[in-house]
Design an enzyme around this catalytic site. Structure first.
Site, mmCIF file in Angstrom:
data_model
loop_
_atom_site.group_PDB
_atom_site.id
_atom_site.type_symbol
_atom_site.label_atom_id
_atom_site.label_comp_id
_atom_site.label_asym_id
_atom_site.label_seq_id
_atom_site.Cartn_x
_atom_site.Cartn_y
_atom_site.Cartn_z
ATOM 1 N N SER A 196 13.924 -8.441 27.854
ATOM 2 C CA SER A 196 14.166 -7.640 28.065
ATOM 3 C C SER A 196 14.285 -7.632 29.653
ATOM 4 C CB SER A 196 14.047 -5.676 27.649
ATOM 5 O OG SER A 196 12.791 -6.237 27.896
ATOM 6 N N LYS A 197 15.466 -7.328 30.091
ATOM 7 C CA LYS A 197 15.249 -6.866 31.342
ATOM 8 C C LYS A 197 13.846 -6.377 32.808
ATOM 9 C CE LYS A 197 18.555 -2.741 31.614
ATOM 10 N NZ LYS A 197 19.942 -2.179 31.615
#
Length: 488
Positions: A255-256
């Site tokens: 995930s970012k």
């Protein structure tokens, strides 16, 4: 659809933001599978979610995949015999197929309002049940349906999931059985006339003659819905291959929040495409041990020759940014000086980038020698300001870091234009009782490492959204680690 001797595969990214490394990872596997089998690799744009649609995203997807050397045989930009290849241009096709399901009794109209659905969901959760559609509209009579339509009531079209279970074969895992008690009556057509992913995906894959669906394992739970749709239409199933998800170091889904996931970031930050595609080729295995045991460095042509999808490991591959940087360094060191200089000129020293920076600096310096002093943050990789630089006088460290996290969230959701950035940040400051000066000085310190710089918002536009957000995430992560160390 009769069995085909050559594969037809596809990737179907959604244009909702920057192209994701996961798209490239799945795209690479599809590309290799198609090329090795002498088949076709199709790019389809799934743009039916109009609330999240980003107009510039489609071209960014094209550019990022081309940058990596992944070329497609059919798609929105190159055409093909089974177009159009944008789902928003195929809505009439989906409506026609939804009518087929209504007519054969495998789908039904649902008139439940959002408020009714939300109330039902809350009641199920309160009873510690998994929220799913309660089937309220399953038993409506034709007369009731006609009355509702005549009264202009809005409706969706849902799939009628029968009792029992669905068994399907995953080419990497074998037979998978999922009980229909865990399968919802999925919405197929939304009230706005656009299809959901599930209907559009199945209809498109069939009409585009896709033989093998190669996608991430997060879609396993949705596959029974897709299998039921194939059966309800009377169509032959494709083969299903579900690839292990890319993972963070802690094994959570990439995930970012923990890694840059934008392909735009990797290109702008100076990673070379050969290193990125090589790194993605290492994910999950697929390359023979006689190659990887000697060197983890291999090219796309080598992958085309040696990659074997059947040897993909089901353990979640770790997206190790440290390893990617090491691999990128190996490629940089192997370049000739001329090629290395060319790589610099294509990225952080490109004419376009330097010109934009020069325009910001021309009226702010007295000698050309000052250019480097005032613009180093445009070229530096790590900018981590000390507390005396970023901490406002009247704010605590905890308040400041919490507000920086809010800035990150707001910037993630904002179009990267000066006026929109300014409006969004000021609105955040007002809501959180942060003055414009405190708000912008904090952001300036995080992005530039200093309290003095060229105009902040204009600098952020030039620096780019992906790299700016990465800088904010790194700052917050560094402060979190520092706080953890101080507690020990």
């Amino acid at each position: 659809m009769s069995p085909q001797s050559t594969p037809r595969v596809r990737i179907a990214p959604s244009p909702t933001g920057d192209p994701h490394v996961g798209t490239a990872y799945i795209g690479l596997i599809n590309f290799l599978y198609a090329r090795q089998g002498g088949g076709q690799f199709v790019l389809r744009i799934e743009d039916t979610d109009r609330t999240r649609f980003v107009p510039t995203s489609e071209q960014m997807i094209f550019d990022a995949l081309h940058w990596l050397g992944l070329t497609w045989d059919e798609g929105p930009d190159v055409g093909g015999p089974y177009g159009p290849y944008r789902q928003s241009e195929r809505t009439e096709i989906y409506r026609e197929h939804a009518e087929i399901l209504l007519n054969n009794g495998t789908a039904y109209r649902c008139f439940c309002t959002p408020e009714e659905l939300e109330a039902s969901r809350k009641a199920q959760m309160a009873a510690k049940q998994a929220p799913k559609y309660a089937g309220t509209c399953r038993s409506l009579t034709p007369e009731q349906i006609a009355t509702n339509i005549a009264e202009g009531k809005s409706f969706t079209i849902r799939m009628l999931v029968p009792e029992g279970s669905t068994t399907f074969r995953d080419e990497l895992r074998g037979d998978i059985v999922i009980d229909h008690a865990n399968v919802d009556d999925q919405v197929l057509m939304k009230s706005d006339g656009f299809p959901t992913y599930h209907l559009a995906n199945v209809v498109d894959d069939h009409l585009m003659k896709i033989t093998d669906v190669i996608r991430a394992e997060e879609w396993i739970s949705s596959t029974p819905k897709h299998v039921l749709l194939y059966l309800n239409f009377g169509w032959e199933l494709p083969k299903f291959w579900h690839m292990p998800l890319l993972r963070n170091q802690d094994k959570s889904k990439i995930s970012k929040r923990k890694n840059p996931v934008s392909l735009v970031y990797y290109r702008q930050a100076g990673f070379v495409p050969e290193a990125v595609i090589n790194f993605l080729g290492l994910m999950g295995g697929g390359m023979p041990q006689e190659i990887t045991s000697v060197s983890e460095k291999f090219s796309l042509p080598q992958m085309l020759e040696k990659f074997d999808i059947k040897t993909i490991s089901l353990g979640g591959p770790v997206f190790d940014l440290t390893k990617l940087k090491w691999l990128n360094g190996e490629y940089l060191r192997a370049m000739s000086v001329d090629d290395f200089y060319a790589a610099l000129r294509e990225t952080i020293l490109s004419d376009n980038y330097l010109k934009q920076i020069a325009e910001l600096m021309q009226t702010r310096i007295e000698t050309l020698g000052q250019f480097g002093d005032l613009t180093n943050f445009f070229f530096a990789d790590n900018i981590l300001p000390a507390q005396e630089v970023f901490l406002p006088k009247k704010k605590t460290l905890e308040e400041t870091l919490a507000f920086a996290a809010e800035q990150l969230a707001v910037l993630e959701a904002t179009d990267w234009e000066k006026e929109k950035l300014e409006s969004a940040l000021k609105a955040l400051g007002e809501a959180q009782s942060w003055s414009v000066k405190e708000n912008f000085m904090l952001l300036r310190a995080i992005v530039t490492g200093s309290t003095m710089s060229p105009p902040l918002l204009e600098s952020m536009v030039v620096f780019g959204k992906s790299r700016t957000l990465d800088r904010l995430r790194r700052f917050l992560d560094a402060q979190k680690k520092l706080a953890s160390q101080q507690k020990k």
